[in-house]
Design an enzyme around this catalytic site. Structure first.
Site, PDB file in Angstrom:
ATOM      1  N   PHE A   1      -1.575  12.409 -27.180  1.00 58.53           N
ATOM      2  CA  PHE A   1      -1.091  13.773 -27.382  1.00 58.53           C
ATOM      3  C   PHE A   1      -1.243  14.619 -26.122  1.00 58.53           C
ATOM      4  O   PHE A   1      -0.410  15.489 -25.829  1.00 58.53           O
ATOM      5  CB  PHE A   1      -1.853  14.431 -28.540  1.00 58.53           C
ATOM      6  CG  PHE A   1      -1.039  14.613 -29.779  1.00 58.53           C
ATOM      7  CD1 PHE A   1      -1.584  14.389 -31.035  1.00 58.53           C
ATOM      8  CD2 PHE A   1       0.281  15.049 -29.721  1.00 58.53           C
ATOM      9  CE1 PHE A   1      -0.836  14.565 -32.193  1.00 58.53           C
ATOM     10  CE2 PHE A   1       1.031  15.233 -30.868  1.00 58.53           C
ATOM     11  CZ  PHE A   1       0.471  14.983 -32.106  1.00 58.53           C
TER      12      PHE A   1
ATOM     13  N   MET B   1     -11.000  11.658 -31.961  1.00 57.78           N
ATOM     14  CA  MET B   1     -10.583  11.486 -33.351  1.00 57.78           C
ATOM     15  C   MET B   1      -9.305  10.658 -33.444  1.00 57.78           C
ATOM     16  O   MET B   1      -9.143   9.848 -34.366  1.00 57.78           O
ATOM     17  CB  MET B   1     -10.395  12.851 -34.025  1.00 57.78           C
ATOM     18  CG  MET B   1     -11.681  13.586 -34.323  1.00 57.78           C
ATOM     19  SD  MET B   1     -11.441  14.991 -35.446  1.00 57.78           S
ATOM     20  CE  MET B   1     -10.527  16.123 -34.388  1.00 57.78           C
ATOM     21  N   HIS B   2      -8.398  10.853 -32.484  1.00 58.31           N
ATOM     22  CA  HIS B   2      -7.167  10.066 -32.493  1.00 58.31           C
ATOM     23  C   HIS B   2      -7.441   8.580 -32.309  1.00 58.31           C
ATOM     24  O   HIS B   2      -6.735   7.743 -32.892  1.00 58.31           O
ATOM     25  CB  HIS B   2      -6.218  10.565 -31.408  1.00 58.31           C
ATOM     26  CG  HIS B   2      -5.484  11.806 -31.781  1.00 58.31           C
ATOM     27  ND1 HIS B   2      -4.609  12.449 -30.941  1.00 58.31           N
ATOM     28  CD2 HIS B   2      -5.489  12.534 -32.922  1.00 58.31           C
ATOM     29  CE1 HIS B   2      -4.109  13.521 -31.543  1.00 58.31           C
ATOM     30  NE2 HIS B   2      -4.638  13.590 -32.742  1.00 58.31           N
ATOM     31  N   GLU B   3      -8.442   8.259 -31.509  1.00 61.62           N
ATOM     32  CA  GLU B   3      -8.794   6.845 -31.344  1.00 61.62           C
ATOM     33  C   GLU B   3      -9.209   6.231 -32.674  1.00 61.62           C
ATOM     34  O   GLU B   3      -8.978   5.047 -32.927  1.00 61.62           O
ATOM     35  CB  GLU B   3      -9.923   6.694 -30.312  1.00 61.62           C
ATOM     36  CG  GLU B   3      -9.481   6.900 -28.876  1.00 61.62           C
ATOM     37  CD  GLU B   3      -8.431   5.882 -28.455  1.00 61.62           C
ATOM     38  OE1 GLU B   3      -8.619   4.678 -28.711  1.00 61.62           O
ATOM     39  OE2 GLU B   3      -7.400   6.309 -27.892  1.00 61.62           O
TER      40      GLU B   3
END
Length: 254
Positions: free
Chosen positions: A87, A235-237
């Site tokens: 992102f 958090m995306h990981e």
């Protein structure tokens, strides 16, 4: 100063309409103002033009018809899912925050996901009573990005922002007005007029004073944003690479 009009990357119109005021219009009707390549490049180009023009005092940012901005494209989200992109590579979302002069966000139309977040980085916001606003990241199964976890609580209030991010529900502007959001919500057809009136009020002030005041008012956001982005990427990981996320992206865009 006469009106100057430039169409950046075919989908973003830059208009110097009167002394000190620039209107930046997102007009990517093919993609409903999603974060297409042309929209991103056009926005970067227009805000760069603002930065280089010492006569500008205020930017009025808006969309078209029923759309303000609709967030990431299917292709972008799938690239993030596969790890080809993250992102933060879409490094344009804080253009309004980084702009030296105040930005008024005329969110006349729908603001969805990253599109809502993009509008919230403005200094003054006007929303449409009939339009839909949603922090819909979790609808796709992944956690919010683009600094949403910082800017949404700042602008909308902690409880409402947390509810919006967790539930991923759609909210009409009228409902947000009833929930007590701290900026103007008016009928969609009046949003641009009200935003222009507010822009003119700002443009009446000395440019140096506007820049100094904005820098002071936004310094806490600019200081906290890098760490917020790092935490969101962590958090995306955990959340973005689940098979369910790919299925939801395919289904919701299909």
């Amino acid at each position: 100063m006469g009106e100057q009009i430039i169409l950046a990357h075919k989908v973003v119109r830059y208009r110097e309409v009167e002394d000190g005021i620039v209107i930046i219009e997102m007009l990517d009707k093919e993609h409903r103002n999603m974060f297409s390549e042309n929209l991103i490049k056009g926005l970067i180009s227009c805000f760069s033009r603002v930065r280089d023009n010492s006569n500008i005092k205020v930017v009025l940012l808006t969309g078209y018809d029923n759309y303000f901005c609709s967030g990431g494209t299917k292709e972008e989200l799938l690239k993030i899912y596969t790890g080809e992109l993250n992102f933060n590579d879409l490094d344009f979302f804080h253009l309004a925050l980084d702009c030296d002069v105040p930005v008024v966000s005329a969110m006349q139309g729908h603001g969805i996901g990253g599109g809502l977040v993009f509008g919230m980085y403005a200094d003054i916001i006007v929303m449409g009573r009939e339009s839909v606003y949603s922090a819909n990241f979790m609808k796709y199964g992944f956690t919010p990005g683009l600094g949403a976890t910082l800017i949404l609580p700042e602008r909308l209030g902690t409880s409402l922002a947390h509810e919006m991010m967790l539930s991923a529900k759609n909210y009409q502007g009228g409902e947000l007005e009833q929930r007590g959001i701290p900026f103007k919500v008016v009928p969609r057809k009046e949003v641009f007029t009200i935003a222009m009136q507010m822009s003119k009020e700002l443009a009446d002030k000395p440019r140096t004073s506007l820049i100094a005041m904005k820098k002071h008012l936004t310094q806490h956001l600019r200081a906290r944003l890098p760490e917020t982005i790092r935490e969101e990427l962590k958090m995306h990981e955990l959340t973005f690479h689940q098979p369910e996320v790919k299925s939801r992206i395919e289904e919701l865009f299909g």
